[in-house]
Design a protein around this motif. Structure first.
Motif, PDB file in Angstrom:
ATOM      1  N   TRP A 287     -37.349 -25.103  -6.354  1.00 38.72           N
ATOM      2  CA  TRP A 287     -37.045 -25.212  -4.918  1.00 38.72           C
ATOM      3  C   TRP A 287     -35.883 -24.298  -4.534  1.00 38.72           C
ATOM      4  CZ3 TRP A 287     -32.204 -26.447  -3.233  1.00 38.72           C
ATOM      5  CH2 TRP A 287     -31.352 -27.076  -4.136  1.00 38.72           C
ATOM      6  N   HIS A 288     -34.909 -24.176  -5.447  1.00 41.35           N
ATOM      7  CA  HIS A 288     -33.735 -23.346  -5.187  1.00 41.35           C
ATOM      8  C   HIS A 288     -34.117 -21.867  -5.171  1.00 41.35           C
ATOM      9  CE1 HIS A 288     -29.150 -22.856  -6.173  1.00 41.35           C
ATOM     10  NE2 HIS A 288     -29.548 -22.076  -5.186  1.00 41.35           N
ATOM     11  N   ALA A 289     -34.898 -21.456  -6.176  1.00 43.22           N
ATOM     12  CA  ALA A 289     -35.333 -20.055  -6.239  1.00 43.22           C
ATOM     13  C   ALA A 289     -36.183 -19.689  -5.025  1.00 43.22           C
ATOM     14  CB  ALA A 289     -36.106 -19.814  -7.532  1.00 43.22           C
ATOM     15  N   GLU A 290     -37.107 -20.586  -4.626  1.00 39.51           N
ATOM     16  CA  GLU A 290     -37.957 -20.322  -3.469  1.00 39.51           C
ATOM     17  C   GLU A 290     -37.132 -20.204  -2.190  1.00 39.51           C
ATOM     18  OE1 GLU A 290     -40.750 -23.476  -3.430  1.00 39.51           O
ATOM     19  OE2 GLU A 290     -41.761 -22.849  -5.291  1.00 39.51           O
ATOM     20  N   MET A 291     -36.094 -21.018  -2.056  1.00 36.04           N
ATOM     21  CA  MET A 291     -35.237 -20.951  -0.871  1.00 36.04           C
ATOM     22  C   MET A 291     -34.556 -19.586  -0.777  1.00 36.04           C
ATOM     23  SD  MET A 291     -31.950 -23.365   0.103  1.00 36.04           S
ATOM     24  CE  MET A 291     -30.937 -22.657  -1.196  1.00 36.04           C
ATOM     25  N   HIS A 292     -34.009 -19.077  -1.896  1.00 36.74           N
ATOM     26  CA  HIS A 292     -33.353 -17.770  -1.876  1.00 36.74           C
ATOM     27  C   HIS A 292     -34.363 -16.636  -1.643  1.00 36.74           C
ATOM     28  CE1 HIS A 292     -29.533 -19.386  -2.512  1.00 36.74           C
ATOM     29  NE2 HIS A 292     -29.475 -19.404  -3.854  1.00 36.74           N
TER      30      HIS A 292
ATOM     31  N   ARG B 226     -26.450 -17.315   5.864  1.00 33.69           N
ATOM     32  CA  ARG B 226     -25.401 -18.098   5.199  1.00 33.69           C
ATOM     33  C   ARG B 226     -25.913 -19.497   4.913  1.00 33.69           C
ATOM     34  NH1 ARG B 226     -19.007 -18.275   6.927  1.00 33.69           N
ATOM     35  NH2 ARG B 226     -18.282 -19.377   5.051  1.00 33.69           N
ATOM     36  N   GLY B 227     -25.476 -20.084   3.803  1.00 34.76           N
ATOM     37  CA  GLY B 227     -25.921 -21.428   3.453  1.00 34.76           C
ATOM     38  C   GLY B 227     -24.968 -22.103   2.487  1.00 34.76           C
ATOM     39  N   GLU B 228     -25.326 -23.327   2.133  1.00 34.24           N
ATOM     40  CA  GLU B 228     -24.540 -24.140   1.212  1.00 34.24           C
ATOM     41  C   GLU B 228     -25.502 -24.877   0.299  1.00 34.24           C
ATOM     42  OE1 GLU B 228     -22.008 -27.899   2.160  1.00 34.24           O
ATOM     43  OE2 GLU B 228     -20.776 -26.137   2.659  1.00 34.24           O
ATOM     44  N   VAL B 229     -25.245 -24.868  -1.016  1.00 38.12           N
ATOM     45  CA  VAL B 229     -26.223 -25.413  -1.951  1.00 38.12           C
ATOM     46  C   VAL B 229     -25.520 -25.914  -3.208  1.00 38.12           C
ATOM     47  CG1 VAL B 229     -26.626 -23.206  -3.116  1.00 38.12           C
ATOM     48  CG2 VAL B 229     -28.452 -24.917  -3.062  1.00 38.12           C
TER      49      VAL B 229
ATOM     50  N   TYR C 241     -21.662 -24.802  -3.573  1.00 39.06           N
ATOM     51  CA  TYR C 241     -21.334 -23.397  -3.303  1.00 39.06           C
ATOM     52  C   TYR C 241     -21.703 -23.022  -1.872  1.00 39.06           C
ATOM     53  CZ  TYR C 241     -20.795 -22.879  -8.366  1.00 39.06           C
ATOM     54  OH  TYR C 241     -20.368 -23.001  -9.654  1.00 39.06           O
ATOM     55  N   ASP C 242     -20.818 -22.249  -1.246  1.00 39.15           N
ATOM     56  CA  ASP C 242     -21.063 -21.655   0.062  1.00 39.15           C
ATOM     57  C   ASP C 242     -21.361 -20.169  -0.173  1.00 39.15           C
ATOM     58  OD1 ASP C 242     -20.839 -21.644   3.074  1.00 39.15           O
ATOM     59  OD2 ASP C 242     -19.271 -20.191   2.580  1.00 39.15           O
ATOM     60  N   TYR C 243     -22.502 -19.680   0.360  1.00 41.18           N
ATOM     61  CA  TYR C 243     -22.903 -18.311   0.057  1.00 41.18           C
ATOM     62  C   TYR C 243     -23.307 -17.570   1.329  1.00 41.18           C
ATOM     63  CZ  TYR C 243     -27.641 -20.184   0.581  1.00 41.18           C
ATOM     64  OH  TYR C 243     -28.773 -20.777   1.077  1.00 41.18           O
TER      65      TYR C 243
ATOM     66  N   ASP D 204     -17.035 -21.337  -4.470  1.00 45.76           N
ATOM     67  CA  ASP D 204     -17.061 -22.744  -4.873  1.00 45.76           C
ATOM     68  C   ASP D 204     -16.266 -23.565  -3.853  1.00 45.76           C
ATOM     69  OD1 ASP D 204     -16.780 -25.240  -6.061  1.00 45.76           O
ATOM     70  OD2 ASP D 204     -16.531 -24.434  -8.071  1.00 45.76           O
ATOM     71  N   VAL D 205     -16.953 -24.453  -3.124  1.00 46.88           N
ATOM     72  CA  VAL D 205     -16.295 -25.275  -2.090  1.00 46.88           C
ATOM     73  C   VAL D 205     -16.348 -26.750  -2.452  1.00 46.88           C
ATOM     74  CG1 VAL D 205     -16.719 -23.619  -0.237  1.00 46.88           C
ATOM     75  CG2 VAL D 205     -18.446 -25.349  -0.736  1.00 46.88           C
TER      76      VAL D 205
END
Length: 719
Positions: free
Chosen positions: A273-278, A293-296, A307-309, A330-331
């Motif tokens: 799910w993480h890879a597909e989101m990116h 921008r996102g947070e994950v 993390y905020d990216y 890293d947040v």
């Protein structure tokens, strides 16, 4: 100047304990000279917020009240220079931060006006440090400190991000310079095109050499910078594969450059799910040419972190996206602080709600007995020649006064348990005697309600190692609950049986029952789950909480069961049996309340004249000689010139208070054998310790029971 803390208030500023240097500064600060006054008078919301501030390792501070009085912790104090710290403690916000008030002033006003919390990222502030203005960038959040009456202050969580901001600006400047240089080279190449071919070739070769040298130098610079930043830095190609990852990112993955470069997120172990989101986000950047921008959350070698990216497009000469660059920060700590702040806000809201509900209930419950007492007094005044009416009114007023005293006693019991001041007087005791005492205490209520009470204890003796008074109080509370919440003519059962090394004691009724959703709340402080349906039954909602606390102190437990509304309730105690022994059980027979016949000389001192006169009349009717004083000075004068067998003092008198009068009396040789008693509305263990230290022999709380007065007389008479 340090604040002089009165002994009677020193225990109430525990919220300022600890906190390192700032905690000590706050405790020693002369708050009495500020609009806030002494710390023990501060609102609970301010005390709770200060407790959070002093126990946090993150830079935090508070502006409080219309004057925006400042508090801050050690972590924030380390960000300040000697010209401002520690002078800023207790200072008005505008006076402390005058040079940046045009920026933060409106932000504070926004929060104080009740419009909600704010968050400011990388806010530029020109702060004076060491008498020199300096540009600083801060990320901070302003959160309202509020209760039902509105917003009273602002809690600030902040972080100095000047270094990160300046680093990012330097990187942007370098990129801009590189772009300008490349553009300059292009223009130079265009101009060289009109020159001699040989010269052009020579210039092109020379330019290429220069550019190659510059590019290599800048590459080394960027590599050095990106390898030492705490943020993750990376670049994707148009096929979503990593073509660059800095040292921190490789460490987070736990991989080498060779193992990571050229692979996509899924191949590097990201969850699907993480890879597909990116993948979707990279395609979005390519299509829209806009950052994303996102947070994950991510589980890497650093553990599970938040993390905020940001993904940004990098354009080629044709204006199309060539690659996608990204940075990730890293947040986790920031999110945890935000979550704690939110939880604190929720807890404060719930505490305020319960406090408001409790105060309303307390006012109602105090009025309930006061109303018939007042009516009874009026009835006695009107029917002065009717002894029967007088007798009924007196009986009714006695019942209502007993109820009023019980409410106050329950509150004091809870306070003692919560502060660890209560001690059990455990003895080997037969449970039957405890049950008998509890049933006798509520028998009048049972008869009045027309209930049937069945007692099923059995013939075997049940021995307990317990405080008989406290367990009788527990059973009495459970029986009272069953009586109150069972309609007239109901059926109540008190049963007990042994299983192994425990006795199980149940109080069962066929009353209104408990909703399934409320079973887990019935032992909470101030909880009244049947309030909306039977509000007239009253109570403060502390009886079952008191039951649970006392049972747990005996090493037992208590549980509640109900099949639902209108299906009755069962409350069950589980208590350990006493170990086998030959000792005899404790007797719980009532004490002899015969008044001593000896004439006593008594001094009663109380600034409440009605209270003093009433007690004097009672003692005079019992045949004693009584003198009255209505303040501390008058009491001391009478004590100096008279011999008294018993002196009863109120503590809160004007002039000299009761403690001061007692201290002086203990210095008088002719009163060394006099019994000295405090009669006061203050009944905490702290107040009892203070009266003992002042020389009192006894401490009675108002209204004193006749049995307590009798015990004083017995002691003074030397019986």
């Amino acid at each position: 100047m340090a604040t002089v803390i009165n002994p009677s208030t020193s225990s109430t500023i525990g919220f300022l304990s600890g906190g390192g240097v700032m905690g000590e500064l706050m405790r020693n600060y002369n708050w009495e000279q500020t609009p806030l006054g002494l710390p023990h008078t501060w609102p609970s919301t301010l005390k709770t917020s200060l407790r959070l501030l002093l126990t946090s390792n993150h830079p935090m501070f508070i502006w409080w009240g219309p004057e925006l009085i400042q508090f801050y912790n050690d972590a924030y104090g380390q960000t300040m220079d000697a010209g401002r710290h520690p002078r800023a403690l207790g200072q008005r916000g505008r006076e402390c931060w005058e040079e940046i008030w045009s920026i933060i002033g409106p932000q504070i006003e926004y929060v104080m006006s009740g419009q909600g919390a704010t968050w400011h990222e990388e806010q530029l502030l020109k702060v004076t440090r060491h008498n020199e203005p300096r540009d600083e960038w801060w990320t901070y959040g302003f959160s309202p400190i509020e209760d039902d009456a509105g917003v009273h202050g602002v809690l600030v969580v902040c972080n100095d991000v000047t270094e990160q901001h300046q680093t990012r600006e330097r990187l942007q400047q370098l990129n801009h310079q590189l772009e300008k240089e490349i553009e300059h080279r292009k223009q130079a190449e265009a101009q060289l095109a009109v020159q001699h071919q040989a010269e052009l070739i020579r210039e092109q070769e020379r330019s290429h050499q220069i550019l190659s040298q510059d590019a290599e130098q800048r590459k080394r610079f960027y590599e050095t910078f990106l390898s030492h930043t705490p943020d993750l830095a990376y670049v994707f190609d148009l096929n979503h594969r990593f073509i660059y990852a800095n040292t921190v990112l490789l460490k987070m993955w736990g991989k080498s450059w060779e193992e990571a470069i050229g692979k996509n997120c899924l191949e590097l172990g990201y969850e699907p799910w993480h890879a597909e989101m990116h993948d979707r986000e990279i395609e979005q950047v390519i299509a829209t040419k806009q950052p994303v921008r996102g947070e994950v959350p991510f589980n890497g070698t650093f553990g599970r972190r938040i993390y905020d990216y940001i993904f940004v497009p990098v354009f080629g000469p044709d204006g199309e996206v060539e690659v996608i660059a990204g940075t990730t920060r890293d947040v986790t700590e920031r999110k945890q602080h935000e979550d704690r702040l939110q939880q604190l806000a929720n807890d404060l809201t719930e505490a305020n709600r319960r406090k408001t509900e409790f105060l309303a209930t307390l006012a109602h419950e105090l009025r309930n007995p006061l109303a018939p007492i007042r009516t009874g007094l009026e009835l006695m005044r009107i029917a002065q020649q009717n002894p029967a009416s007088h007798s009924k009114a007196l009986a009714m007023m006695d019942r209502q006064l007993t109820q009023l005293v019980r409410l106050i006693d329950d509150l004091m019991e809870i306070a003692r348990i919560n502060s660890g001041k209560i001690e059990l007087m455990n003895q080997r005791v037969d449970f039957t005697s405890i049950a008998t005492t509890a049933v006798e205490a509520v028998l009048g209520q049972i008869e009045l309600a027309g209930h049937k009470l069945d007692i099923q204890i059995g013939e075997d003796t049940i021995w307990l190692d317990a405080d008989p008074t406290r367990l009788a109080q527990v059973l009495s509370n459970l029986l009272t609950n069953a009586i109150k919440y069972t309609p007239a003519g109901g059926h109540i059962i008190l049963k007990a049986h042994i299983e192994g090394t425990f006795v199980f004691i149940s109080v069962i009724d066929n009353g209104i029952g408990i909703p399934q959703t409320a079973l887990n709340q019935v032992f909470d402080m101030f909880c009244q789950v049947s309030k909306t349906k039977n509000y007239s039954q009253g109570g403060l909602g502390i009886g079952l909480s008191l039951v649970q606390s006392l049972v747990q102190m005996h090493g037992g437990s208590v549980s509640a069961h109900s099949d639902g509304e209108e299906k009755g309730s069962t409350f069950t105690l589980k208590l350990p049996l006493a170990k086998a022994t030959t000792s005899t059980a404790v007797s719980m027979s009532p004490a002899d309340e015969t008044f001593p016949q000896q004439l006593l000389h008594i001094l009663v001192a109380d600034d409440n004249k009605d209270a003093a006169n009433t007690l004097s009349n009672l003692l005079s009717l019992l045949g004693h000689s009584v003198k009255l004083a209505y303040d501390g000075n008058e009491a001391l004068t009478l004590a100096t010139t008279n011999n008294f067998d018993l002196i009863i003092l109120d503590l809160g008198m004007p002039g000299l208070n009761g403690y001061e009068v007692a201290t002086e009396i203990r210095k008088m040789p002719h009163l060394q054998k006099t019994t000295l008693a405090a009669l006061t509305g203050w009944g905490s263990e702290n107040h009892r310790d203070q009266t003992k230290a002042a020389g009192f022999d006894a401490h009675l709380t108002k209204p004193a029971a006749i049995a307590d007065i009798n015990q004083l007389l017995v002691t003074a008479a030397g019986c």
